[in-house]
Design an enzyme around this catalytic site. Structure first.
Site, short mmCIF file in Angstrom:
data_model
loop_
_atom_site.label_atom_id
_atom_site.label_comp_id
_atom_site.label_asym_id
_atom_site.label_seq_id
_atom_site.Cartn_x
_atom_site.Cartn_y
_atom_site.Cartn_z
N PRO A 1 0.71 -1.21 0.06
CA PRO A 1 0.20 0.12 0.05
C PRO A 1 0.90 1.38 -0.10
O PRO A 1 1.64 1.35 0.95
CB PRO A 1 -0.79 -0.36 1.45
CG PRO A 1 -0.80 -1.62 1.73
CD PRO A 1 0.32 -2.22 1.13
N GLU A 2 0.55 2.10 -0.99
CA GLU A 2 1.40 3.48 -1.13
C GLU A 2 0.39 4.58 -0.97
O GLU A 2 -0.61 4.09 -0.62
CB GLU A 2 2.17 3.38 -2.54
CG GLU A 2 3.01 2.15 -2.67
CD GLU A 2 3.91 2.28 -4.00
OE1 GLU A 2 3.87 3.25 -4.65
OE2 GLU A 2 3.96 1.26 -4.57
N LYS B 1 2.36 7.27 4.02
CA LYS B 1 1.73 5.85 4.04
C LYS B 1 1.21 5.63 5.51
O LYS B 1 0.82 4.43 5.61
CB LYS B 1 2.87 4.66 3.69
CG LYS B 1 3.36 4.92 2.18
CD LYS B 1 4.34 3.94 1.94
CE LYS B 1 5.16 4.44 0.61
NZ LYS B 1 6.40 3.48 0.44
N ARG C 1 15.29 -3.44 -5.24
CA ARG C 1 14.06 -3.60 -5.47
C ARG C 1 14.02 -3.88 -6.96
O ARG C 1 14.73 -3.43 -7.68
CB ARG C 1 13.35 -2.01 -5.13
CG ARG C 1 13.45 -1.67 -3.83
CD ARG C 1 12.36 -2.10 -3.10
NE ARG C 1 12.65 -1.76 -1.73
CZ ARG C 1 13.19 -2.58 -0.44
NH1 ARG C 1 13.45 -3.61 -0.83
NH2 ARG C 1 13.27 -2.05 0.49
#
Length: 295
Positions: A2-3, A59, A285
């Site tokens: 979730p961003e 966030k 990433r």
DNA sequence: ATAGCGCCCTGGTGGC
DNA sequence: TGCCACCAGGGCGCTA
């Protein structure tokens, strides 16, 4: 995962479905997500009090909780004169960070618990605010304002990219002298708040910037495009209620509708030029981009 | 100061 | 088919 757009969607769900409700009971099934806060403190600061607002910072979800004093005023016609002088009520907020796998759902009491159920807040309207987390990386705590102010992540958090005063000048200043890849720099919450792996890749694709470029070497034109692309991407995703993914749903259990252009699409066709999208590792990433459009 | 790494955790996946 | 090693990843804390 979730961003900003997902957390903002959750915030809106909470504003409708949790604000104004009193917390009548709490249930802690997996204490680990309290991240060290004793369950007794968590309960003491929440039970019997009202969720007065639903805010987001990066966030983080921050839900201010009533002080509880209003109950005393209701029951007693005459509150003690000295109470203000002795100790002003310390404001408390429910602070939630979902990290990778956290989920927040508003469900009717009695609905079967999900497999990864961790914490439930019973609300005065018969619904429960339930925190789920497959990996238990996330956190949910009831914190005083001074504790919130000293959270390392929040204290050093950069500007909100959807606020009107955030623009290419602000971004440019934050990038000066940075030799780190622009992709990694966008993930640094001190530079801009709320961007994660998905929207970093999406914004760089839209801005036609190579994610590997050193952040401080972007031209003024590129920084301008990037700032614009960050806003456009985040706004589109907020508009779509978050990204479509197996791992994310809103407080009503509804999936997001935003479809990434490049994220998680390695090997597929670039939506702009039709070339093959690349997948590399950058700063640890997974990073997706079009080597042709973003050069 | 800053970059790089390991850690937390578990479902999904690819190889055999 | 079954087993298992391996991978993903946000943010923090430690190290060089």
């Amino acid at each position: 995962m979730p961003e900003l757009p997902e957390v903002e969607t959750l915030r809106r769900g909470l504003a409708k479905g949790a604000v104004g409700r009193r917390i009548v009971q709490i249930d802690v099934a997996i204490a680990k997500v309290l991240k060290g806060q004793p369950e007794s403190i968590f309960a003491e600061r929440l039970v019997g009090r009202t969720i007065t607002d639903a805010n987001r910072r990066g966030k983080y979800l921050i839900l201010p909780i009533s002080t509880g004093d209003e109950a005393a005023y209701c029951n007693d016609a005459e509150p003690p004169e000295s109470s203000n002088a002795v100790r002003p009520p310390s404001s408390v907020s429910l602070c939630i960070h979902l990290k990778m796998r956290g989920q927040l759902l508003l469900e009717a009491a009695g609905t079967p618990f999900g497999k990864y159920y961790c914490v439930g807040l019973g609300l005065s309207d018969g619904f429960e605010l339930r925190y789920h987390d497959m990996w238990t990386w996330g956190e949910i705590r009831a914190l005083r304002q001074d504790e919130i102010d000293s959270l390392p992540g929040l204290a050093g958090m950069g500007p909100e990219p959807l606020e009107p005063d955030w623009n290419e000048t602000v971004l440019q200043r934050a990038l000066v002298g940075k030799r780190t890849a622009i992709k990694s720099t966008l993930l640094d919450q001190r530079i801009v708040a709320g961007i994660g792996n998905i929207y970093a890749d999406e914004a760089l694709f839209l801005a036609k910037i190579d994610p590997k470029r050193p952040a401080g070497e972007l031209t003024g034109a590129e920084t301008g495009r990037l700032a614009q692309s960050i806003r456009e991407t985040l706004l589109a995703a907020v508009d779509g209620g978050g990204t479509m993914s197996d791992d994310y749903m809103d407080t009503a259990g509804v999936a997001g509708r935003y479809q990434p252009r490049v994220y998680d699409r390695g090997g597929q066709a670039c939506p702009t030029c039709g070339g093959v999208l690349s997948r590399i590792r950058l700063g640890g990433r997974g990073t997706f981009f079009c080597g042709s459009c973003q050069s």
